[in-house]
Write an enzyme that holds these catalytic residues in place. Sequence first.
Site: not given
Length: 143
Positions: A8-9, A16, A21, A73, A76, A79, A86, A97, A99-101, A106, A110
């Site tokens: 998402p996003n 954004r 990002y 990635n 959200a 979290h 699962d 996994e 994550h860009i940031s 943060r 997060r």
Amino acid sequence: MLLIINGPNLNRLGLREPGVYGLQTIEDLERQCETWGAELGEPVTCRQSNFEGQILEWVHEAQEQGFGGIVINPGALTHYSYALRDAIASQPLPVVEVHISNVDAREEFRHTSVTAAVCRGKISGLGFVGYRLAMEYLTELEG
């Protein structure tokens, strides 16, 4: 063959929170992953969805579709999505996994990943390069 899943996003990259990002778009990221895949001799398929159920289906079907590993990635979903946790745990492919940031630098919420524990590893805070590192790792496993 590697599957790259963005949650998402992430379709809003470049728009954004550019201070967090950057200015590159999801299309830039996908092109970069395809280029890295070609350099590694590893075909890459990139997918993005804002819908949890769609992401679950992609994880469920990855092995049957011939993928050898997944870079994800979860956005959200990282979290709070026990369903995604699962789904990752229920299939045999190695998952990394990304994550860009730097999620640990943060907001407090997060700092918790419900998905990381069922992944082979987690890369955070290295921008798009984190995807390449995950792809290199998964390519080594397949080799």
